[in-house]
Each structure stands twice: as structure tokens, then as C-alpha cells.
Design an enzyme around this catalytic site. Structure first.
Site, short mmCIF file in Angstrom:
data_model
loop_
_atom_site.label_atom_id
_atom_site.label_comp_id
_atom_site.label_asym_id
_atom_site.label_seq_id
_atom_site.Cartn_x
_atom_site.Cartn_y
_atom_site.Cartn_z
N ARG A 107 -7.70 -3.23 9.41
CA ARG A 107 -6.77 -4.10 10.14
C ARG A 107 -7.40 -4.71 11.39
O ARG A 107 -7.01 -5.79 11.84
CB ARG A 107 -5.48 -3.35 10.48
CG ARG A 107 -4.77 -2.82 9.22
CD ARG A 107 -3.31 -2.56 9.45
NE ARG A 107 -2.77 -1.62 8.47
CZ ARG A 107 -2.46 -1.95 7.21
NH1 ARG A 107 -2.60 -3.18 6.78
NH2 ARG A 107 -1.97 -1.03 6.39
N ARG A 138 2.90 5.90 -3.29
CA ARG A 138 4.05 6.68 -3.76
C ARG A 138 4.27 6.51 -5.25
O ARG A 138 4.76 7.44 -5.91
CB ARG A 138 5.29 6.30 -2.94
CG ARG A 138 5.22 6.84 -1.49
CD ARG A 138 6.16 6.10 -0.57
NE ARG A 138 6.21 6.65 0.79
CZ ARG A 138 5.31 6.45 1.74
NH1 ARG A 138 4.24 5.70 1.50
NH2 ARG A 138 5.45 6.97 2.94
N GLN A 148 4.65 9.41 7.15
CA GLN A 148 3.76 10.30 6.40
C GLN A 148 4.21 11.75 6.54
O GLN A 148 4.26 12.50 5.56
CB GLN A 148 2.31 10.12 6.87
CG GLN A 148 1.78 8.74 6.53
CD GLN A 148 0.37 8.51 7.04
OE1 GLN A 148 -0.19 9.34 7.73
NE2 GLN A 148 -0.19 7.36 6.70
N ASP A 204 1.67 -1.01 11.97
CA ASP A 204 0.41 -1.47 11.39
C ASP A 204 0.11 -2.94 11.71
O ASP A 204 -1.00 -3.41 11.50
CB ASP A 204 0.43 -1.28 9.86
CG ASP A 204 0.41 0.19 9.48
OD1 ASP A 204 0.01 1.02 10.30
OD2 ASP A 204 0.79 0.50 8.33
N LYS A 237 0.84 -1.21 0.00
CA LYS A 237 0.00 0.00 0.00
C LYS A 237 0.87 1.25 0.00
O LYS A 237 0.63 2.18 -0.78
CB LYS A 237 -0.93 -0.04 1.22
CG LYS A 237 -1.91 1.11 1.30
CD LYS A 237 -3.14 0.75 2.10
CE LYS A 237 -2.92 0.82 3.60
NZ LYS A 237 -2.73 2.19 4.10
N ARG A 279 -6.80 1.94 17.71
CA ARG A 279 -6.61 0.48 17.61
C ARG A 279 -6.32 -0.18 18.95
O ARG A 279 -6.53 -1.39 19.10
CB ARG A 279 -5.50 0.16 16.59
CG ARG A 279 -5.97 0.41 15.17
CD ARG A 279 -4.92 0.11 14.13
NE ARG A 279 -5.50 0.20 12.79
CZ ARG A 279 -4.81 0.38 11.67
NH1 ARG A 279 -3.50 0.48 11.72
NH2 ARG A 279 -5.42 0.45 10.51
C1 S3P Z 1 2.40 4.98 6.13
C2 S3P Z 1 2.99 5.32 7.31
C3 S3P Z 1 2.46 4.90 8.63
C4 S3P Z 1 1.50 3.73 8.51
C5 S3P Z 1 0.51 3.92 7.41
C6 S3P Z 1 1.21 4.10 6.07
C7 S3P Z 1 2.99 5.47 4.87
O1 S3P Z 1 1.78 5.98 9.22
O2 S3P Z 1 0.83 3.51 9.73
O3 S3P Z 1 -0.36 2.80 7.32
O4 S3P Z 1 2.65 4.96 3.79
O5 S3P Z 1 3.83 6.38 4.93
P1 S3P Z 1 2.58 7.14 10.04
O6 S3P Z 1 3.57 7.69 9.14
O7 S3P Z 1 1.52 8.12 10.41
O8 S3P Z 1 3.16 6.45 11.23
#
Ligand code: S3P
Length: 414
Positions: free
Chosen positions: A375, A18, A156, A302, A13, A333
Site C-alpha cells: 500500500r 475467508r 483479525q 488500509d 482480499k 505506515r
Molecule cells: C483485515 C483486517 C484489518 C486490515 C487488514 C485485513 C481482515 O486488520 O488492516 O488488511 O481481513 O480482517 P486488523 O484487523 O488487524 O485491523
């Protein structure tokens, strides 16, 4: 119930998001194979289209032509996807004009202050509900590079700042408290613009240009984790999971399962789009309890709901700490797992930043609230199968967020 067989998880994902975003930013045409076709990725695909990227499909191959993004005409709907909302806000901070981003009833409750604050420091302007939630409007344009110490380890936030930094004046540096998934850094390198990485500090220069590439998206370790936990924690199970991204910032759950006593080996290692990929072989065992905390947390954030299932099957007391980020995911969660497991009869204690689980649990059948979190739904499905109990989930459609054929894939292993 034990399982036997082999499975190929859907595309990763994080890398799928990206791929569309980098394809949209790069000059030329990017070809994407094996992308995850799910609700979250559809949100990103539509977002980059509304920013002006051309997106088409030829058989199973996605084709993205980008390089000249512009202010969108309509509101960008990120749906359930935090990655879409936060990374797109980084892209839009660098686009002249106004972008408005919203999301579904879960996403509008998730914190956006973590991207608003640094992007404002770079010169973007935001108008957000209660200053920190979606919907939010971004006035983008000429950004100034900053050096930013992140408060939470978040890929993120890091990615939003690196994407904004690509068009800022000067060199933007992001400093993470703990290393989070590094797909953005790897994809920057793959698209011809490697960032400078010194420990947990990542720097990108403001005149970064990306060149279109062919991408083959590896399988998602977060999706693989569901059958992996099921197999690892049921003695006599044997499972081969093919074509999984084994990027070390994502495989914390494998280290935990090994520490708990599972037999896991990785074979046929190769590289796809700058990411290590391999086949994971698992033989089930009676697992032992463990402690999961500290720097390990971002590498398995996750996977914690399904690791809680492993903890329920293990002998002893499993402790999960330093995981308060779980409270701001698609749902809280920690609360969702504790509530569901208490209902089934487990002995589990909720902490601010984690859980303490007594295993092996003695569980009854029952009905579970998923809070429409993919999840949580998949974790309770695995729990039901591994414990041989009947569990009714109030929402099974939410698995479409990350693993659309989850139930049929799992049934093929029984
Ligand atoms: C992700 C970063 C994670 C993850 C999310 C996907 C990403 O979140 O929990 O499912 O693709 O960069 P955070 O960056 O908020 O920890």
C-alpha cells in the site's frame, strides 16, 4: 495528471481469505468465483491445504472441499499476511494437535499477542518468540467459550476468536471497542450459521457447523481506493469503478473523499455472498482538507496511506488521529509516509497516532523507500501520477500482495 475511464478492481482480499477458510471448515464443496489471486491469498490457500482441505481449480473457479481439518504435517508459512496468521491461529486453536505458523521478515515483527492472549484463555497453548511474535506453535484441542473485551478494534482478532468459538464448549462473545470490518460475521450467516450481533458484541455458539456455498467475491474497495483518490483529487477526472464491495465497514474512504468535496455516486447496487456491491462513479475536484479520527478509523485503516495523497493535493491542513494501528501493519505506515513525503518536500508532521499534512504540497521528483509494503508503493505511484512528478520506487513487486496487475490497470486510465 487527470484520468478518465473505467476499471474493475481485483477481488476483495479480506473476503478471498475467508472464502478459502470457510470452504475448508464447511462440510461439502464450496465454489469460489472472482477470488483475488495474489501472494497473500496464496498463503491462505496453502495454509488450508496443509490443514487437510482439498483445493482445486477449474478454469477461473476455485473449488474447496472441507469439513475435516487436522494437524498439519509441516510449518504453515503465512508469508506477508497478517490475516492468514491470525485467522489460521483461531482455526488451529480448535484442532487437536500442534500447528506451527511463521511468516516473512515483515510478519515476524507484527504483534501476535492480541490473538495469543484470548486463545490461551480459551484453553489453547502457545509457544511464541518473545511470547508474542511468529514463529509460534499452537497446541489446540478442547476449547472453552469466553467473553472477551478486545483492546483494539481488529477484525483479525475478532475473526480468530469467532473461528475458535465455533468449536468451543459454550457461547463465545467478542466485544469490540469500535466496529471493525464484519466480513466474518456476514460469511458465517452466508454459510448458514449467523452469529448473534448486539451492537459491538458478537456471539457464536460452540456447535456451529457450516454448509458449503457458492461465493462470488466482490471487488476490493481497498484496491479501488488508489484510482478513486487519484480521480477524486484531480479536477476534470472522471472514473467509473465497477463491482466494488460497498460494505459500510469498508467505505470510510468514500465518506472522507465526499467530505473533502469530491463528487461520488454509487449505482447498480446488488448483493454477492452476503455483501453489498456497487459501481462507483467519481468526478474529480479540488479537494479541501479534513480531519479523520475516532470511530471512522477502522472503516478506512488500509486506505490511510492513499488518503494522505489526497491530503497533499487538498487545500488546507488535514489531521489524521487515533490511527496508531498503522504502526503495526506490513510496515510502520505512519513513518513510511512521513519519511517519503518529507523527502519529496512536503510539509508533514508525524504524531504518535497519525499525521498532520499541509496542502496543497509543492513536491519534487525523487526516490522512495516502500519498505516492501504494497500500500505504500501504490500510494506513492498515485502521488507521482496526480502531481505529475517522477518517483522511483525501490520495490514494485510488493503490489503482488493485493493488486497483481496494479500498474497496467492504472496505465489504462491515463
Ligand atoms: C483485515 C483486517 C484489518 C486490515 C487488514 C485485513 C481482515 O486488520 O488492516 O488488511 O481481513 O480482517 P486488523 O484487523 O488487524 O485491523
Amino acid at each position: 495528471m487527470k484520468i478518465n475511464g473505467e476499471i474493475t478492481p481485483p477481488g476483495d482480499k479480506s473476503i478471498s481469505h475467508r472464502s478459502f477458510m470457510f470452504g475448508a471448515l464447511a462440510q461439502g464443496t464450496t465454489i469460489i468465483r472472482d477470488v483475488l489471486e495474489s501472494r497473500d491469498i496464496n498463503s491462505t490457500k496453502e495454509a488450508v491445504q496443509s490443514l487437510g482441505a482439498q483445493v482445486g481449480k477449474d478454469g477461473n473457479i476455485w473449488v474447496v472441499t472441507g469439513g475435516s481439518l487436522r494437524e498439519p504435517a509441516a510449518v504453515v508459512d503465512a508469508g506477508n499476511s497478517g490475516t492468514t496468521a491470525r485467522l489460521v491461529s483461531g482455526i488451529c486453536a480448535g484442532i487437536n494437535g500442534v500447528t506451527t505458523i511463521t511468516g516473512d521478515s515483515s510478519l515476524v515483527l507484527r504483534p501476535m499477542g492480541r490473538v495469543i492472549k484470548p486463545l490461551e484463555e480459551m484453553g489453547a497453548r502457545f509457544l511464541a518468540r518473545a511470547q508474542r511474535y511468529l514463529p509460534m506453535a499452537i497446541q489446540g484441542g478442547s476449547l472453552m467459550a469466553i467473553s472477551y473485551d478486545m483492546e483494539v478494534a481488529s477484525a483479525q482478532v475478532k475473526s480468530a476468536l469467532l473461528l475458535a468459538g465455533m468449536s468451543a464448549q459454550g457461547t463465545t462473545t467478542v466485544n469490540e471497542p469500535t466496529k471493525s470490518r464484519d466480513h466474518t460475521e456476514r460469511m458465517l450467516a452466508y454459510f448458514g450459521a449467523p452469529p448473534v450481533i448486539e451492537g459491538n458484541r458478537i456471539s457464536i455458539s460452540g456447535n456451529t457447523r457450516l454448509e458449503a456455498r457458492d461465493i462470488s467475491v466482490p471487488g476490493d474497495p481497498s484496491s479501488a481506493a488508489f484510482p478513486a483518490v487519484w480521480a477524486a483529487s484531480t479536477p476534470g477526472s472522471r472514473l467509473l469503478i465497477r463491482n466494488v464491495c460497498i460494505n459500510p465497514t469498508r467505505t470510510g474512504f468514500i465518506s472522507v473523499l465526499e467530505r473533502m468535496g469530491a463528487h461520488i455516486s454509487i449505482e447498480n447496487i446488488l448483493e454477492k455472498a452476503g455483501e453489498p456491491v456497487g459501481d462507483i462513479m467519481i468526478h474529480g475536484e479540488t479537494l479541501q482538507a479534513t480531519t479523520i479520527q475516532g470511530e471512522e478509523i477502522p472503516k478506512l485503516i488500509d486506505e490511510i496511506p492513499v488518503l494522505v495523497v489526497a491530503a497533499c493535493l487538498a487545500q488546507g491542513t488535514t489531521v489524521i488521529r487515533d490511527a496508531s494501528e498503522l504502526r503495526v501493519k506490513e510496515t510502520d505506515r505512519i513513518a513510511a509516509m512521513v519519511k517519503g513525503l518529507c523527502r519529496l518536500g512536503a510539509v508533514i508532521q508525524e504524531c504518535d497516532d497519525g499525521m498532520i499534512i499541509e496542502g496543497p504540497a509543492r513536491l519534487d521528483s525523487g526516490s522512495i523507500e516502500t519498505f516492501s509494503d504494497h500500500r505504500i508503493a501504490m500510494s506513492f505511484y498515485v502521488l507521482a501520477q496526480a502531481f505529475d512528478i517522477d518517483i522511483t520506487l525501490d520495490d514494485i513487486t510488493c503490489v503482488d500482495i493485493s493488486y497483481p496487475n496494479f500498474f497496467s490497470s492504472m496505465e489504462s486510465l491515463i
